[in-house]
Write a protein that holds these residues in place. Structure first.
Motif, PDB file in Angstrom:
ATOM      1  N   CYS A 154      60.501  -0.014  47.601  1.00 34.77           N
ATOM      2  CA  CYS A 154      59.669   0.683  46.625  1.00 34.77           C
ATOM      3  C   CYS A 154      59.840   0.035  45.254  1.00 34.77           C
ATOM      4  O   CYS A 154      60.881  -0.538  44.946  1.00 34.77           O
ATOM      5  N   CYS A 155      58.776   0.131  44.465  1.00 31.76           N
ATOM      6  CA  CYS A 155      58.825  -0.378  43.085  1.00 31.76           C
ATOM      7  C   CYS A 155      57.854   0.432  42.251  1.00 31.76           C
ATOM      8  O   CYS A 155      56.859   0.945  42.744  1.00 31.76           O
ATOM      9  N   ASP A 156      58.186   0.561  40.966  1.00 34.46           N
ATOM     10  CA  ASP A 156      57.311   1.297  40.056  1.00 34.46           C
ATOM     11  C   ASP A 156      57.674   0.937  38.625  1.00 34.46           C
ATOM     12  O   ASP A 156      58.746   0.412  38.357  1.00 34.46           O
ATOM     13  N   TRP A 157      56.770   1.239  37.719  1.00 32.13           N
ATOM     14  CA  TRP A 157      57.013   1.049  36.295  1.00 32.13           C
ATOM     15  C   TRP A 157      57.731   2.279  35.778  1.00 32.13           C
ATOM     16  O   TRP A 157      57.262   3.397  35.968  1.00 32.13           O
ATOM     17  N   ASN A 158      58.864   2.090  35.121  1.00 37.13           N
ATOM     18  CA  ASN A 158      59.609   3.183  34.520  1.00 37.13           C
ATOM     19  C   ASN A 158      59.069   3.477  33.123  1.00 37.13           C
ATOM     20  O   ASN A 158      59.151   4.581  32.639  1.00 37.13           O
ATOM     21  N   SER A 159      58.527   2.479  32.487  1.00 38.16           N
ATOM     22  CA  SER A 159      57.852   2.578  31.190  1.00 38.16           C
ATOM     23  C   SER A 159      56.948   1.362  31.096  1.00 38.16           C
ATOM     24  O   SER A 159      56.828   0.603  32.051  1.00 38.16           O
ATOM     25  N   LYS A 160      56.343   1.147  29.927  1.00 34.99           N
ATOM     26  CA  LYS A 160      55.400   0.026  29.845  1.00 34.99           C
ATOM     27  C   LYS A 160      56.052  -1.346  29.995  1.00 34.99           C
ATOM     28  O   LYS A 160      55.385  -2.315  30.300  1.00 34.99           O
ATOM     29  N   ASN A 161      57.362  -1.448  29.799  1.00 37.87           N
ATOM     30  CA  ASN A 161      58.022  -2.747  29.968  1.00 37.87           C
ATOM     31  C   ASN A 161      59.351  -2.636  30.716  1.00 37.87           C
ATOM     32  O   ASN A 161      60.254  -3.429  30.493  1.00 37.87           O
ATOM     33  N   ARG A 162      59.450  -1.646  31.591  1.00 36.13           N
ATOM     34  CA  ARG A 162      60.652  -1.497  32.411  1.00 36.13           C
ATOM     35  C   ARG A 162      60.234  -1.186  33.846  1.00 36.13           C
ATOM     36  O   ARG A 162      59.365  -0.348  34.072  1.00 36.13           O
ATOM     37  N   VAL A 163      60.863  -1.881  34.796  1.00 39.26           N
ATOM     38  CA  VAL A 163      60.516  -1.749  36.209  1.00 39.26           C
ATOM     39  C   VAL A 163      61.722  -1.269  36.999  1.00 39.26           C
ATOM     40  O   VAL A 163      62.849  -1.718  36.774  1.00 39.26           O
ATOM     41  N   ALA A 164      61.458  -0.353  37.928  1.00 40.03           N
ATOM     42  CA  ALA A 164      62.500   0.130  38.844  1.00 40.03           C
ATOM     43  C   ALA A 164      62.118  -0.318  40.253  1.00 40.03           C
ATOM     44  O   ALA A 164      60.950  -0.278  40.637  1.00 40.03           O
ATOM     45  N   SER A 165      63.121  -0.777  40.999  1.00 38.27           N
ATOM     46  CA  SER A 165      62.893  -1.128  42.398  1.00 38.27           C
ATOM     47  C   SER A 165      64.108  -0.711  43.212  1.00 38.27           C
ATOM     48  O   SER A 165      65.233  -0.698  42.726  1.00 38.27           O
ATOM     49  N   GLY A 166      63.840  -0.350  44.441  1.00 42.56           N
ATOM     50  CA  GLY A 166      64.909   0.064  45.344  1.00 42.56           C
ATOM     51  C   GLY A 166      64.636  -0.484  46.724  1.00 42.56           C
ATOM     52  O   GLY A 166      63.501  -0.806  47.070  1.00 42.56           O
ATOM     53  N   GLY A 167      65.705  -0.585  47.506  1.00 47.28           N
ATOM     54  CA  GLY A 167      65.487  -1.172  48.808  1.00 47.28           C
ATOM     55  C   GLY A 167      66.537  -0.833  49.831  1.00 47.28           C
ATOM     56  O   GLY A 167      67.351   0.081  49.660  1.00 47.28           O
ATOM     57  N   ALA A 168      66.516  -1.605  50.886  1.00 43.71           N
ATOM     58  CA  ALA A 168      67.399  -1.387  52.024  1.00 43.71           C
ATOM     59  C   ALA A 168      68.864  -1.648  51.687  1.00 43.71           C
ATOM     60  O   ALA A 168      69.745  -1.260  52.455  1.00 43.71           O
ATOM     61  N   ASP A 169      69.145  -2.267  50.547  1.00 44.04           N
ATOM     62  CA  ASP A 169      70.532  -2.486  50.138  1.00 44.04           C
ATOM     63  C   ASP A 169      71.115  -1.255  49.446  1.00 44.04           C
ATOM     64  O   ASP A 169      72.249  -1.274  48.968  1.00 44.04           O
ATOM     65  N   SER A 170      70.332  -0.158  49.388  1.00 47.68           N
ATOM     66  CA  SER A 170      70.754   1.128  48.795  1.00 47.68           C
ATOM     67  C   SER A 170      71.092   1.012  47.313  1.00 47.68           C
ATOM     68  O   SER A 170      71.905   1.769  46.800  1.00 47.68           O
ATOM     69  N   LYS A 171      70.454   0.070  46.612  1.00 47.47           N
ATOM     70  CA  LYS A 171      70.698  -0.108  45.181  1.00 47.47           C
ATOM     71  C   LYS A 171      69.390   0.079  44.423  1.00 47.47           C
ATOM     72  O   LYS A 171      68.333  -0.312  44.875  1.00 47.47           O
ATOM     73  N   LEU A 172      69.514   0.677  43.254  1.00 49.18           N
ATOM     74  CA  LEU A 172      68.382   0.825  42.348  1.00 49.18           C
ATOM     75  C   LEU A 172      68.505  -0.246  41.272  1.00 49.18           C
ATOM     76  O   LEU A 172      69.536  -0.371  40.622  1.00 49.18           O
ATOM     77  N   HIS A 173      67.451  -1.010  41.101  1.00 52.64           N
ATOM     78  CA  HIS A 173      67.432  -2.052  40.072  1.00 52.64           C
ATOM     79  C   HIS A 173      66.493  -1.612  38.958  1.00 52.64           C
ATOM     80  O   HIS A 173      65.326  -1.313  39.211  1.00 52.64           O
ATOM     81  N   LEU A 174      66.977  -1.577  37.733  1.00 50.26           N
ATOM     82  CA  LEU A 174      66.159  -1.309  36.544  1.00 50.26           C
ATOM     83  C   LEU A 174      66.138  -2.577  35.720  1.00 50.26           C
ATOM     84  O   LEU A 174      67.181  -3.107  35.340  1.00 50.26           O
ATOM     85  N   THR A 175      64.943  -3.069  35.440  1.00 48.55           N
ATOM     86  CA  THR A 175      64.811  -4.346  34.758  1.00 48.55           C
ATOM     87  C   THR A 175      63.841  -4.238  33.590  1.00 48.55           C
ATOM     88  O   THR A 175      62.741  -3.725  33.747  1.00 48.55           O
ATOM     89  N   ASN A 176      64.269  -4.712  32.421  1.00 47.70           N
ATOM     90  CA  ASN A 176      63.363  -4.811  31.275  1.00 47.70           C
ATOM     91  C   ASN A 176      62.554  -6.088  31.413  1.00 47.70           C
ATOM     92  O   ASN A 176      63.081  -7.139  31.736  1.00 47.70           O
ATOM     93  N   ILE A 177      61.290  -5.980  31.111  1.00 47.31           N
ATOM     94  CA  ILE A 177      60.417  -7.163  31.204  1.00 47.31           C
ATOM     95  C   ILE A 177      60.203  -7.732  29.827  1.00 47.31           C
ATOM     96  O   ILE A 177      59.978  -7.055  28.884  1.00 47.31           O
TER      97      ILE A 177
END
Length: 111
Positions: free
Chosen positions: A88-111
């Protein structure tokens, strides 16, 4: 969100009414729009909340990619690289992205 979708569709498609229903036909330049960059199954795609031409995609190849649909043959950036499939992936704000996966980790990344 309806206004956002409407403005995106106006860029990509021509709208017409038939029998009281709305129809959209892709404009000629977008009829064969493919984004090329993932090595495995694409599991999520989300439009940017701040740009009508940018989107993110997540894939079983473990990557979340940033795209500009005006240049669909090459992604702009690798947003995150996970140890396993991105589910799964989604925009957390206009320049921040959240992604999660089978590794059971949530990644939050500023663009």
């Amino acid at each position: 969100m309806v206004a956002k979708l409407s403005s995106i569709l106006k860029k990509l498609a021509k709208q017409f009414m038939k029998d009281g229903k709305n129809y959209f036909v892709l404009k000629e330049e977008y009829k064969n729009l493919y984004i090329i960059g993932h090595d495995l199954w694409v599991s999520c795609v989300k439009w940017s909340p701040s740009s009508e031409v940018e989107l993110i995609s997540g894939s079983y190849d473990g990557r979340t990619l940033l795209w500009d649909i005006r240049s669909p043959k090459s992604y702009l950036n690798v947003i995150s690289k996970q140890e396993d499939k991105v589910l799964c992936c989604d925009w957390n704000s206009k320049n921040r992205v959240a992604s999660g996966g089978a590794d059971s980790k949530l990644h939050l990344t500023n663009i």
